[in-house]
Write a protein that holds these residues in place. Structure first.
Motif, PDB file in Angstrom:
ATOM      1  N   ARG A 113      12.889 -29.652 -54.274  1.00 34.91           N
ATOM      2  CA  ARG A 113      13.674 -30.291 -54.639  1.00 34.91           C
ATOM      3  C   ARG A 113      14.065 -31.688 -55.113  1.00 34.91           C
ATOM      4  N   CYS A 114      13.372 -32.282 -55.592  1.00 30.36           N
ATOM      5  CA  CYS A 114      12.926 -33.318 -56.828  1.00 30.36           C
ATOM      6  C   CYS A 114      12.594 -33.307 -58.064  1.00 30.36           C
ATOM      7  N   GLN A 115      12.170 -32.203 -58.282  1.00 30.99           N
ATOM      8  CA  GLN A 115      11.647 -30.999 -59.837  1.00 30.99           C
ATOM      9  C   GLN A 115      12.479 -31.873 -60.673  1.00 30.99           C
ATOM     10  N   HIS A 116      13.116 -31.516 -60.305  1.00 31.66           N
ATOM     11  CA  HIS A 116      14.276 -31.944 -62.324  1.00 31.66           C
ATOM     12  C   HIS A 116      13.565 -33.512 -62.805  1.00 31.66           C
ATOM     13  N   LEU A 117      13.335 -34.339 -61.264  1.00 34.48           N
ATOM     14  CA  LEU A 117      12.875 -36.254 -61.375  1.00 34.48           C
ATOM     15  C   LEU A 117      11.576 -36.574 -61.985  1.00 34.48           C
ATOM     16  N   ALA A 118      10.918 -35.051 -62.157  1.00 31.71           N
ATOM     17  CA  ALA A 118       9.064 -35.745 -62.109  1.00 31.71           C
ATOM     18  C   ALA A 118       8.889 -35.908 -63.456  1.00 31.71           C
ATOM     19  N   PRO A 119       7.745 -36.654 -63.745  1.00 33.54           N
ATOM     20  CA  PRO A 119       7.201 -37.566 -62.912  1.00 33.54           C
ATOM     21  C   PRO A 119       7.517 -38.812 -62.403  1.00 33.54           C
ATOM     22  N   ARG A 120       9.027 -39.382 -62.711  1.00 32.48           N
ATOM     23  CA  ARG A 120       9.625 -40.709 -62.540  1.00 32.48           C
ATOM     24  C   ARG A 120       9.819 -40.550 -60.974  1.00 32.48           C
ATOM     25  N   LEU A 121       9.965 -39.915 -60.632  1.00 31.54           N
ATOM     26  CA  LEU A 121      10.318 -39.200 -58.554  1.00 31.54           C
ATOM     27  C   LEU A 121       9.218 -38.364 -58.302  1.00 31.54           C
ATOM     28  N   ASN A 160      18.588 -33.034 -39.276  1.00 29.52           N
ATOM     29  CA  ASN A 160      18.787 -34.161 -39.380  1.00 29.52           C
ATOM     30  C   ASN A 160      19.353 -34.988 -40.475  1.00 29.52           C
ATOM     31  N   LEU A 161      17.863 -35.453 -40.788  1.00 29.53           N
ATOM     32  CA  LEU A 161      17.461 -35.989 -41.624  1.00 29.53           C
ATOM     33  C   LEU A 161      18.326 -35.919 -43.238  1.00 29.53           C
ATOM     34  N   ASP A 162      18.943 -34.667 -43.313  1.00 29.50           N
ATOM     35  CA  ASP A 162      20.387 -34.567 -44.316  1.00 29.50           C
ATOM     36  C   ASP A 162      21.915 -34.782 -44.388  1.00 29.50           C
ATOM     37  N   ALA A 163      21.844 -35.016 -42.551  1.00 28.46           N
ATOM     38  CA  ALA A 163      23.148 -35.178 -41.893  1.00 28.46           C
ATOM     39  C   ALA A 163      22.691 -37.183 -41.487  1.00 28.46           C
ATOM     40  N   GLN A 164      21.781 -37.292 -41.666  1.00 33.25           N
ATOM     41  CA  GLN A 164      21.764 -38.630 -41.637  1.00 33.25           C
ATOM     42  C   GLN A 164      21.964 -39.237 -43.063  1.00 33.25           C
ATOM     43  N   ALA A 165      21.898 -39.032 -44.261  1.00 28.75           N
ATOM     44  CA  ALA A 165      21.622 -39.526 -45.407  1.00 28.75           C
ATOM     45  C   ALA A 165      23.213 -39.240 -45.862  1.00 28.75           C
ATOM     46  N   ARG A 166      23.625 -37.862 -45.611  1.00 28.74           N
ATOM     47  CA  ARG A 166      25.336 -38.285 -45.952  1.00 28.74           C
ATOM     48  C   ARG A 166      26.045 -39.189 -44.966  1.00 28.74           C
ATOM     49  N   ALA A 167      25.674 -39.040 -43.841  1.00 29.68           N
ATOM     50  CA  ALA A 167      26.361 -39.931 -42.736  1.00 29.68           C
ATOM     51  C   ALA A 167      25.818 -41.674 -43.452  1.00 29.68           C
ATOM     52  N   ILE A 168      25.390 -41.961 -43.844  1.00 31.23           N
ATOM     53  CA  ILE A 168      24.667 -43.439 -44.430  1.00 31.23           C
ATOM     54  C   ILE A 168      25.039 -44.159 -45.255  1.00 31.23           C
ATOM     55  N   TRP A 169      24.382 -42.591 -46.744  1.00 29.80           N
ATOM     56  CA  TRP A 169      24.170 -43.178 -47.893  1.00 29.80           C
ATOM     57  C   TRP A 169      25.797 -43.813 -48.613  1.00 29.80           C
ATOM     58  N   PRO A 170      26.730 -44.008 -48.119  1.00 29.93           N
ATOM     59  CA  PRO A 170      28.175 -44.181 -48.904  1.00 29.93           C
ATOM     60  C   PRO A 170      27.787 -46.210 -48.424  1.00 29.93           C
ATOM     61  N   GLN A 171      27.585 -46.015 -47.272  1.00 32.79           N
ATOM     62  CA  GLN A 171      27.151 -47.374 -46.823  1.00 32.79           C
ATOM     63  C   GLN A 171      26.606 -48.219 -47.515  1.00 32.79           C
ATOM     64  N   THR A 175      11.933 -35.209 -46.718  1.00 32.80           N
ATOM     65  CA  THR A 175      11.758 -34.885 -46.899  1.00 32.80           C
ATOM     66  C   THR A 175      12.853 -35.304 -48.787  1.00 32.80           C
ATOM     67  N   GLY A 176      12.347 -36.222 -48.644  1.00 34.74           N
ATOM     68  CA  GLY A 176      12.599 -37.120 -49.592  1.00 34.74           C
ATOM     69  C   GLY A 176      14.192 -37.026 -49.851  1.00 34.74           C
ATOM     70  N   GLU A 177      15.037 -37.335 -49.167  1.00 28.71           N
ATOM     71  CA  GLU A 177      16.633 -37.402 -49.248  1.00 28.71           C
ATOM     72  C   GLU A 177      16.947 -39.102 -50.011  1.00 28.71           C
ATOM     73  N   ILE A 178      16.404 -39.846 -49.504  1.00 33.32           N
ATOM     74  CA  ILE A 178      16.358 -41.174 -50.236  1.00 33.32           C
ATOM     75  C   ILE A 178      15.855 -41.549 -51.362  1.00 33.32           C
ATOM     76  N   SER A 179      14.708 -40.903 -51.712  1.00 36.25           N
ATOM     77  CA  SER A 179      14.047 -41.218 -52.427  1.00 36.25           C
ATOM     78  C   SER A 179      14.929 -40.619 -53.833  1.00 36.25           C
ATOM     79  N   LEU A 180      15.045 -39.247 -53.482  1.00 35.53           N
ATOM     80  CA  LEU A 180      16.313 -38.898 -54.405  1.00 35.53           C
ATOM     81  C   LEU A 180      17.289 -40.049 -55.025  1.00 35.53           C
ATOM     82  N   ARG A 181      17.941 -39.822 -54.411  1.00 33.53           N
ATOM     83  CA  ARG A 181      19.280 -40.964 -54.169  1.00 33.53           C
ATOM     84  C   ARG A 181      18.775 -42.470 -55.290  1.00 33.53           C
TER      85      ARG A 181
END
Ligand SMILES: C[S@@+](CC[C@H](N)C(=O)[O-])C[C@H]1O[C@@H](n2cnc3c(N)ncnc32)[C@H](O)[C@@H]1O
Length: 277
Positions: free
Chosen positions: A84-92, A18-29, A52-58
């Motif tokens: 999922r966000c290892q590549h941005l640690a420790p900034r994220l 759900n969090l994946d789908a909600q982020a895909r639906a909502i983030w563009p706006q 799950t960090g959908e929006i932290s990552l974005r």
């Protein structure tokens, strides 16, 4: 008082979908709404109840010089977010913390984000006060307080309106939560003397959002919540799953129209005169 009455549903596999789908639906706006804020060059951002960090990552990608901290109380979600966000640690980074009582010192963050949380827990006013506490004067709050009076489907048989008219109020009464907090958030923020309060809407509908993404949200809700909703529907009538199947078929019908209006409320913490409860 149960402080996480939707804990079972929040930790379920269907919520990850759900969090994946909600982020895909909502983030563009929602993305342009984040770009409105006047932030320092290297802002410090809190994602409170990050899942799950959908929006932290974005957010970390949108603000490449920002530090972003995501906090949640479900270890499985935090582990998924970290891997999922290892590549941005420790900034994220991600930590187990409760939004009722954050570890951070007062006036720490330039932007405090809390999406899809306030409708699901009791005492949302306490949580808002805690979010304000950790936000620096001149910093921003960015909230998605859901409101289940703002979701509409075509009238078919069974008519989804029957479910949406009855269940959110009953669910809220049973769990001491406000499933209509979207319309009440402005007043809570105004009472704390927050400034520059805005209320915008992300429109998740069959015109703006791909039908399959919108349908995935309803399917995940059904998988996670049908059992609990069935307890609140009149016996002998349609089941929660029958209503959700109708909603999904409405969304997938190429001639069908459905809409979920998602409030996005923001405000600025004043330099002085804050009125915390
Ligand atoms: C619907 S999810 C939203 C996740 C994320 N904000 C997003 O927009 O993708 C709600 C999240 O709030 C979290 N939550 C609930 N009570 C919390 C608390 N007291 N402290 C921190 N997180 C909490 C849940 O564990 C869940 O991951």
């Amino acid at each position: 008082m149960e402080l996480n009455p939707q804990g079972k549903q929040m930790a379920d596999e269907s919520m990850v979908r759900n969090l994946d789908a909600q982020a895909r639906a909502i983030w563009p706006q929602e993305r342009p709404l984040f770009c409105r804020y006047t932030l320092p060059d290297e802002p410090y951002i809190l994602d409170a109840g990050c899942g799950t960090g959908e929006i932290s990552l974005r957010l970390a990608e949108l603000f490449p010089r920002a530090r972003v901290l995501g906090v949640d109380i479900i270890d499985g979600h935090l582990e998924l977010a970290r891997s999922r966000c290892q590549h941005l640690a420790p900034r994220l980074s991600f930590e187990r913390q409760s939004v009722y009582e954050l570890d951070e010192a007062a006036q720490t963050f330039d932007l405090t984000v809390c999406r899809h949380v306030l409708h699901s827990i009791p005492y949302p006013d306490r949580v808002l006060a805690e979010l304000v506490r950790v936000t620096r004067p001149g910093g921003y709050l960015h909230l998605i307080p859901e409101d289940y009076g703002m979701i509409h489907f075509e009238r078919r048989t069974p008519d989804p309106r029957e479910l949406w008219q009855e269940v959110p109020a009953r669910f809220g009464a049973r769990t001491q939560t406000d499933l209509f907090i979207g319309r009440n958030t402005y007043g809570i923020l105004a009472a704390m003397n927050l400034q520059e309060i805005t209320v915008d809407y992300v429109i998740v509908d069959t015109v703006r959002v791909p039908r399959e993404i919108f349908a995935a949200i309803l399917e995940a809700w059904c998988d996670g919540y049908a059992g609990a909703i069935d307890e609140m529907l009149p016996s002998g009538g349609p089941t929660a799953r029958a209503y959700f199947n109708q909603m999904v078929s409405n969304i997938r019908d190429p001639h069908g129209y459905a809409v979920w209006m998602v409030p996005v409320v923001s405000a600025r913490v004043p330099q002085e005169g804050l009125n915390l409860p």
